[in-house]
Each structure stands twice: as structure tokens, then as C-alpha cells.
Write an enzyme that holds these catalytic residues in place. Structure first.
Site, PDB file in Angstrom:
ATOM      1  CB  CYS A   2     -29.463   0.515   0.137  1.00 35.16           C
ATOM      2  SG  CYS A   2     -29.189  -1.397   0.294  1.00 35.16           S
ATOM      3  NE  ARG A  27     -34.873   3.962  -0.110  1.00 35.62           N
ATOM      4  CZ  ARG A  27     -35.842   3.956  -0.739  1.00 35.62           C
ATOM      5  NH1 ARG A  27     -37.061   4.555  -0.503  1.00 35.62           N
ATOM      6  NH2 ARG A  27     -35.831   2.882  -1.810  1.00 35.62           N
ATOM      7  CD1 TRP A  71     -32.632  -3.563   5.843  1.00 37.35           C
ATOM      8  CD2 TRP A  71     -32.666  -4.942   4.142  1.00 37.35           C
ATOM      9  NE1 TRP A  71     -33.332  -4.469   6.123  1.00 37.35           N
ATOM     10  CE2 TRP A  71     -33.543  -5.527   5.142  1.00 37.35           C
ATOM     11  CE3 TRP A  71     -32.409  -5.537   2.900  1.00 37.35           C
ATOM     12  CZ2 TRP A  71     -34.158  -6.602   4.913  1.00 37.35           C
ATOM     13  CZ3 TRP A  71     -33.244  -6.654   2.637  1.00 37.35           C
ATOM     14  CH2 TRP A  71     -33.976  -7.223   3.993  1.00 37.35           C
ATOM     15  CG  ASN A  97     -31.894   0.579  -3.503  1.00 41.02           C
ATOM     16  OD1 ASN A  97     -31.811  -0.555  -3.030  1.00 41.02           O
ATOM     17  ND2 ASN A  97     -32.849   1.267  -3.482  1.00 41.02           N
ATOM     18  N   GLY A  98     -30.445  -2.440  -4.929  1.00 40.41           N
ATOM     19  CA  GLY A  98     -30.947  -3.040  -5.735  1.00 40.41           C
ATOM     20  C   GLY A  98     -30.319  -4.653  -5.709  1.00 40.41           C
ATOM     21  CD  GLU A 467     -51.031  -3.666   9.952  1.00 45.06           C
ATOM     22  OE1 GLU A 467     -50.582  -4.680   9.435  1.00 45.06           O
ATOM     23  OE2 GLU A 467     -50.479  -2.724  10.270  1.00 45.06           O
ATOM     24  CE  LYS A 471     -47.441  -2.460  12.062  1.00 44.54           C
ATOM     25  NZ  LYS A 471     -47.861  -2.022  10.756  1.00 44.54           N
ATOM     26  CD  GLU A 474     -43.743  -3.776  11.190  1.00 42.90           C
ATOM     27  OE1 GLU A 474     -42.869  -3.560  10.398  1.00 42.90           O
ATOM     28  OE2 GLU A 474     -44.822  -3.420  11.081  1.00 42.90           O
ATOM     29  CG  HIS A 490     -59.463 -26.241  14.854  1.00 38.77           C
ATOM     30  ND1 HIS A 490     -60.160 -27.409  14.975  1.00 38.77           N
ATOM     31  CD2 HIS A 490     -60.309 -25.297  14.705  1.00 38.77           C
ATOM     32  CE1 HIS A 490     -61.639 -27.152  14.707  1.00 38.77           C
ATOM     33  NE2 HIS A 490     -61.624 -25.849  14.739  1.00 38.77           N
ATOM     34  CE  LYS A 589     -42.694   3.391   5.680  1.00 41.32           C
ATOM     35  NZ  LYS A 589     -43.478   3.032   6.634  1.00 41.32           N
TER      36      LYS A 589
END
Ligand code: M6R
Length: 594
Positions: A2, A27, A71, A97-98, A467, A471, A474, A490, A589
Site C-alpha cells: 500500500c 504500490r 492493495w 501499510n502492513g 522470467e 513477464k 503478469e 514429460h 510493486k
């Protein structure tokens, strides 16, 4: 997770809070709100983006205020759950935040005592606890309230009758921007870069009073002095500079990120010959810990350190870290985190510290939490990264890890020089890929039509494939999976269809022939194959549908170039699909919750 902001000074707070919240929106961005103090508190909050809130919210006055972009963790995305949260009297407003781990018990107890709650959030208990303890001294009340709380928090409190803000930090980032007859509070320095580059980083346990012309901080009841630091970033660094998205700007900043990170020295890293002589903390193995994209950098680092230094090296997802798997004192633990605030990574590093292991942090953010819990820090030099998808910070992490490996390795002068020379060519080779953007963009637009995609690689290119898949998923919401190319037969073969593109990373290294075999096996089952191959590779084109040409480079350095091409693919696929590229759904983020 947040974003928190606060202002006290001589100007109207609302425009400053809204401007700062927009800078912190990466954030968290499901809802937002502000409160200002005139004679009494006025609050305004809503679901949705800060930019819309800024346009539509009513004017509220006051020269002190707090704000928040959320968030969601506790409670769904509703206006009632958006911050700030008030106590029963409406005179105390809190942004947080937390995560308050014992909030349910606190809420039950407070409810029995007659407090009435208006939201489903954990945060609201803080406002009510402050109300419970308030007897005219706001800081005292905040302090008492926080002793009841277990969990993580960055908190800013605004209350009627007080011209100051009360701030507190425990495991969630909080900084004070120091101005002239005004001060700013925020989750990170990007928020107040428009107004000041002077910053104080709060530490765990700090509680402060921030007024227009003074800042007082205590920890454990004692007054403490926290040094002011100058932020090495400018306002322009945190702006789009004409690019449509931060992500595209940040992709284009990668040559500079490599150059700048390469220039930074790592004086505390010594060649292994010297390290071996220090019997006390002799290095026996290295463990890299990280999350998400930083974890992928760690996987590539594992390969490079293993190859160049021949030291047993392991990588662990930070949230899976088990302190029992490190040999006391002899395991070097390297935490990689661009933000320096990822809770899972910080917790793993704290465990490592408690077991006596030497710890090193690799981060992009000066003053971040990781810099305080590790013995040594390597700063990547990317400048602020605003897009939620990590791009330039990943490339800079690779630069730091390769630099570290080369510094430790016992290579002869010729080999060392040859690697260093190759390293220095990377910025211009990355630039060549960026110059080929339009062609890659076209393939990205084609990719936009699919629902599923696979990324395959071998050896050092397997984490690169991971990676690439991360990308794509997301930012474009296309389901993408990465496989070691030899593994895909497999099981995942069952999923191959003509509309399931395969992105195959095929540098000219010792895995090349095996990669061609995998590609042929895949092709025989119908999918379109897009290969990332060296520019002079004539062979591969007969087996695949599309070749993205990558400048020739020592294969050890190929992750830098292949990653940039995949970032562009993902970006243009997402753009074609009309996605909110910089602020993907459900993501934030900086993940400051466990
Ligand atoms: O700040 P950190 O490097 O510790 O962040 C770790 C992950 O949350 C982060 O890399 C995430 O996976 C990125 N959004 C991916 O682009």
C-alpha cells in the site's frame, strides 16, 4: 503493498497528497483516500485509481493531511475498507501499510468495550486503540496502542487538535521527506521527490512526531537521531519522459542500468584465494534468496557463480527458506530484492543473521530495510522503477551478480579480461535489440491472440524462460509457463495445440543441439515456435516459424539480451490486449506482507 503519504506545512495539503499518492500508486491501486485537518478532520475516499479520485473528489481544506492507496489484504475492495480509518469520535484518522496479525482478537475486545467498526480491515483497530488510550497526548496514545499490536506496520496518524503527524514503523517502510517549514511522510522517496530530495529513513520501532518545522523520533522511549540522506534520484527519473508506460521507459533505460551498475565497485568482495585464508568465516557455500523476478536473477546468478567460482551455490525462494538448510557461519546468504522491502526476503535474511551467517543484500533502493539487516550491500544503479513488472532492476541485478562472480573467481588474467571486455559490450548490444523494437512488437501483437504460451530454455536459459513467462503473464494475463526444454515432453506435451506458441531460447552454447532436438519434437506436435537465436544462426530458421535475432555474445551473457527481447514481446502483447501495463490487476510493486 500500500502507499502512505502525509503532509504538514504551510500549503494546502490536498493537492500535495493527491500528487504524492499518484507517485505511489504502483504500490497498490484498488482504492484510495485522504484526510485533512482544518478545525476538524475531513475525509474523502473511494474505490478505483488515484487519478480518477483526484479528478472527482471534493475539495477539502487543511495544511496537514494523510493519504493512502490500497492493495487489499483484509476486506474486499470497498470504499469503507479504503483508508484512512477513523475512531468512533471521528477525531483520529489512521493510514497503515502492513498486516496486524492479532487484529481479530483486538477487534473482539474493543467491540466488547463499546467500539463500533465500519470496515473489515485490520487497520481500523489501530484507530480505536489510539482512541482508547488518548488522554491529550497523541504520541503517547499511538505508542500505547502499538504495544498491543503484533504484526507489521507503517502508520501515520492525524488527529483533531494536533498540528503534527504521528508516525511509526515496524517492518514496513516509512520515510520522512524533509522540507523548509514543511515536512512529508511516505512509504518511499518517490512520493515526495517533487518537493524535496532530503530524506530520513525510519527504523523498526521508531515513533516520530512530524511538525512543519521539526521532526522528533524516539525508539524504545529514547530520543534517537536518524541521519538525513540525499536521495540519488531526480523527479525526472520518476516520470514517464514521453513514453506511453513506465515499463517501456524502463526497458529502454537498461543499457544505462548496466553501465551504471558496472561502474559501481564492490570493495568488500575479495577473490576466493583471499577468502579461503580467513579461516574464521571461511566460505563453504553460497545461498541466494529472493522472490519473483529477483529469484530468477538468483537462478542465473547460481549458474554464473557456480561456473566462474566453483563454489557450491544454491537458490531458495525466500518464502520457502528453511534456516535448517544452512551450515552455521559458513554459508554466505545473499538476499536479492530490488525494493529491499519484500517481507519474505527480509524474514529469511533475519533467520540467516540469527544463525551467524554473513549476509549480503543486493538492492536498488538506498535506505530500504534490506540495507539495515545485511552486513554488506551491493546497490544496483537502475534509478527508480515504477512499473510493477521488474525490468531494468532485473538487468541490474544480473549485472551485480556477474560482477560479484567475476570479482570472486580465480581466473587467469586473460580469461578475466575477456569476460570484462564482453561485459562492457552489453549496453550497446541491448541497444541493438531496442533498435529492433518494431519487429519484436509485431510478434508481441501476434502473441496477444493466444490464451496459453510456453517458454523453454536449457541451462542458463531456463531461468531466462521463467522470467519471460512471468513477464508475459503478469502484464498481459496470458497464461504462460516456463519449462526446461528437456522436461516439456514429460507431461506438458499434452497441452500443445496449434494456437499454443512456444518461445524457445536458443543461444549458441553447449545446450544448443539438445535445444534443436526439443524444438523439433515440439514442432512435430503443431505449435508455432518463436526462437530467440543468435544473429548469425542460419540453422535454426528451418525448424521454427519466427526467429528473433539476438546480437552475438558469449553465451554466458546471453540472459541479458534474451530477457530484453522477451520484455518487449510481453509489453507489446499486453498493449495489444489493452491491459493496464504499469499497474496489473491484483499486483503491487512491493510485497510487504508475508
Ligand atoms: O522488490 P523485490 O525484488 O524483492 O520483489 C520481488 C517480487 O515481488 C518481484 O520481483 C515481482 O515478481 C515483480 N513484479 C515481477 O515483475
Amino acid at each position: 503493498m500500500c502507499g502512505i503519504v502525509g503532509y504538514v506545512g504551510y500549503r494546502e495539503a490536498q493537492p500535495i497528497l493527491l500528487e504524492s499518492l499518484q507517485r505511489l500508486e504502483y504500490r497498490g491501486y484498488d482504492s484510495c483516500g485522504i484526510a485533512t485537518l482544518n478545525d476538524s478532520l475531513t475525509m474523502s475516499k473511494d474505490v478505483g485509481r488515484v487519478v480518477d479520485f483526484a479528478k472527482n473528489s471534493p475539495k477539502i481544506h487543511g495544511k496537514a493531511g494523510i493519504g493512502h492507496t490500497r492493495w487489499a489484504t483484509h476486506g474486499t475492495v470497498t470504499s469503507a475498507n479504503a483508508h484512512p480509518h477513523l475512531d468512533c469520535t471521528g477525531n483520529i484518522a489512521v493510514v497503515h501499510n502492513g498486516v496486524i496479525e492479532n487484529f481479530q482478537k483486538l477487534r473482539d475486545d474493543l467491540t466488547k468495550e463499546g467500539h463500533r467498526f465500519n470496515s473489515d480491515t485490520d487497520t481500523e483497530v489501530i484507530a480505536h486503540l489510539i482512541e482508547k488510550y488518548y488522554q491529550g497526548d497523541l504520541k503517547e496514545a499511538v505508542s500505547k496502542a502499538l504495544t498491543e499490536v503484533t504484526g507489521t506496520y507503517a502508520v501515520v496518524v492525524l488527529a483533531k487538535g494536533h498540528k503534527d503527524l504521528v508516525v511509526a514503523r515496524q517492518e514496513s517502510p516509512l520515510v520522512i521527506g524533509v522540507g523548509d517549514k514543511e515536512n512529508f511522510v511516505a512509504s518511499d522517496v518517490a512520493a515526495s521527490l517533487d518537493y524535496t530530495d532530503r530524506t530520513i529513513y525510519l527504523e523498526d520501532g521508531d515513533i516520530g512526531i512530524v511538525s512543519p518545522d521539526s521532526i522528533t523520533i524516539t525508539n524504545n522511549g529514547q530520543t534517537v537521531k536518524r541521519e538525513e540522506q540525499i536521495v540519488p534520484w531526480s523527479v525526472e527519473d520518476a516520470q514517464k519522459a514521453g513514453y506511453e508506460h513506465f515499463m517501456l521507459k524502463e526497458i529502454h533505460e537498461q543499457p544505462k542500468a548496466i553501465e551504471n551498475t558496472l561502474r559501481a565497485q564492490i570493495p568488500f568482495i575479495k577473490p576466493l584465494t583471499i577468502l579461503g585464508a580467513e579461516s574464521e568465516k571461511r566460505l563453504e557455500d553460497i545461498m541466494l534468496i529472493a522472490c519473483g523476478t529477483s529469484y530468477h536473477a538468483g537462478l542465473i546468478g547460481e549458474y554464473v557463480i557456480g561456473k566462474l567460482c566453483r563454489v557450491p551455490t544454491r537458490v531458495k525462494i525466500a518464502s520457502e527458506f528453511d534456516p535448517n538448510c544452512i551450515a552455521l557461519e559458513k554459508t554466505w546468504v545473499l538476499g536479492i530484492s530490488q525494493s529491499g522491502e519484500t517481507t519474505d526476503t527480509l524474514r529469511a535474511l533475519k533467520h540467516a543473521n540469527s544463525r551467524g551467517c554473513p549476509t549480503i543484500g543486493i538492492t536498488n533502493v538506498q535506505g530500504s530495510s534490506i540495507t539495515r539487516i545485511t552486513e554488506q550491500v551491493i546497490f544496483t544503479q537502475s534509478g527508480p522503477e515504477i512499473g510493477v513488472a521488474a525490468t531494468k532492476t532485473f538487468i541490474a541485478q544480473l549485472t551485480a551478480l556477474y560482477s560479484l562472480a567475476l570479482k570472486m573467481a580465480q581466473l587467469d588474467v586473460k580469461a578475466q579480461e575477456s569476460y570484462q571486455t564482453e561485459f562492457k559490450t552489453l549496453p550497446s548490444k541491448v541497444q541493438q535489440i531496442l533498435d529492433n523494437e518494431e519487429q519484436i512488437a509485431e510478434y508481441g501483437r501476434q502473441l496477444a491472440k493466444c490464451d496459453n504460451a510456453f517458454f523453454v530454455g536449457r541451462g542458463i536459459s531456463y531461468p531466462v524462460a521463467m522470467e519471460g513467462a512471468l513477464k508475459l503473464k503478469e502484464i498481459s494475463y496470458i497464461h504462460a509457463e516456463a519449462y526446461a526444454a528437456g522436461e516439456i515432453k514429460h507431461g506438458p506435451f499434452a497441452l500443445l495445440r496449434s494456437n499454443t506458441p512456444i518461445i524457445a531460447i536458443a543461444p549458441r552454447d553447449n545446450t544448443y543441439d539438445a535445444m534443436l532436438t526439443s524444438i523439433k519434437e515440439i514442432k512435430a506436435r503443431g505449435p508455432q515456435v518463436i526462437a530467440l537465436a543468435q544473429e548469425d544462426d542460419e540453422e535454426i530458421q528451418q525448424f521454427v516459424d519466427i526467429v528473433i535475432r539476438i546480437p552475438k555474445v558469449d553465451p554466458l551473457f546471453s540472459p541479458f539480451l534474451n530477457t530484453v527481447a522477451m520484455q518487449l514481446l510481453a509489453y507489446y502483447a499486453a498493449k495489444e490486449r489493452g491491459c493496464a501495463i504499469d499497474l496489473p490487476v491484483n499486483l503491487a510493486k512491493s510485497v510487504t506482507v508475508p
